[in-house]
Scaffold this active site. Sequence first.
Site, PDB file in Angstrom:
ATOM      1  CD  GLU A 157       0.756 -11.721  -4.161  1.00 54.46           C
ATOM      2  OE1 GLU A 157      -0.030 -11.198  -3.979  1.00 54.46           O
ATOM      3  OE2 GLU A 157       1.023 -11.382  -5.381  1.00 54.46           O
TER       4      GLU A 157
ATOM      5  CE1 TYR B 191      -6.960 -12.242  -6.345  1.00 57.20           C
ATOM      6  CE2 TYR B 191      -8.512 -12.520  -4.622  1.00 57.20           C
ATOM      7  CZ  TYR B 191      -8.182 -12.601  -5.936  1.00 57.20           C
ATOM      8  OH  TYR B 191      -8.961 -13.282  -6.563  1.00 57.20           O
TER       9      TYR B 191
ATOM     10  CG  ASP C  24      -6.688  -6.130  -0.505  1.00 63.03           C
ATOM     11  OD1 ASP C  24      -7.167  -5.434  -1.524  1.00 63.03           O
ATOM     12  OD2 ASP C  24      -5.637  -5.854   0.049  1.00 63.03           O
TER      13      ASP C  24
ATOM     14  CB  CYS D   6      -8.593  -0.629  -5.306  1.00 62.87           C
ATOM     15  SG  CYS D   6      -8.074  -1.897  -6.608  1.00 62.87           S
TER      16      CYS D   6
ATOM     17  CD  GLN E 115      -2.937  -1.204   0.386  1.00 64.68           C
ATOM     18  OE1 GLN E 115      -3.069  -0.221  -0.181  1.00 64.68           O
ATOM     19  NE2 GLN E 115      -3.724  -2.273   0.441  1.00 64.68           N
TER      20      GLN E 115
END
Length: 251
Positions: free
Chosen positions: A129, A108, A176, A203, A74
Amino acid sequence: MVAVEMPRRGVSTQDFAKEIMENHPELVGVCLNINKNTTNVIYGEKTIVLKGREYIFEKIKDLRFKISATSFFQINTEQAEKLLDVIDEMICRDAPSGRLYNVFLDAYCGTGLISLCLAKYANKVIGIEEIKQSIDDAIYSARDNGIRNTKFILGKVENKIKEILENEKPEIVILDPPRAGCTKKILENIINSNVKRIIYVSCNPTTLARDLDVLCRDAPSGRLYEIKSIQPLDMFPHTYHIECVCLLERI
Ligand SMILES: C[S@@+](CC[C@H](N)C(=O)[O-])C[C@H]1O[C@@H](n2cnc3c(N)ncnc32)[C@H](O)[C@@H]1O
């Protein structure tokens, strides 16, 4: 990261890297990533370190994270702490302290930000991931911070989740995904499992709405989820982008 002008003609990449480091003492390294594909994937597989090192450390909530050049992290670290507070509150809805879950799954997981910050609430945390560098960073940071109840799995969520849901039986799943959201198959795998609670971090409100529709309405078995709360967060100030954290519970 800093923005620099392209090298002048005749200047080698090594000299260019040296010049950048000299002009920007705050930098720890200069890397060259090679991506020959013209897709929306930013990084290619090969990264060459021209000068210095190819990773940094970042502190979030008393934990230290290793972040390599091509790993996800992030970028707004202040807001990332707020994001973790929102997830924390959703996780602790029923019981404000102690280990709440046997297993939680962080799909994720990137470099393990959510897994490691919230590992205290579960006996076992599993992260999935697809980028090897990110998984290596997550494993490094778990060890570095003395966190022993995490397991990070390299692979695509769509290829791994069914088996993990069946074998590990997580009670809570954090999703995510990137802007494209989750595939319908992933959501159906969750619907057909025993997952009680989903925290969906998104997002992209468009794909979030599409995926919530599947989770809340499409289930063939009739065992559906309902939205308990949605919290928007401004992770990218001065842009139209908005992050949303959504808590869903099985009805
Ligand atoms: C929005 S980031 C979230 C990372 C992490 N939760 C965090 O907050 O730092 C999405 C992550 O999913 C990874 N990813 C994208 N598609 C994937 C897939 N199909 N399977 C597994 N990981 C994927 C990306 O590499 C990236 O690290």
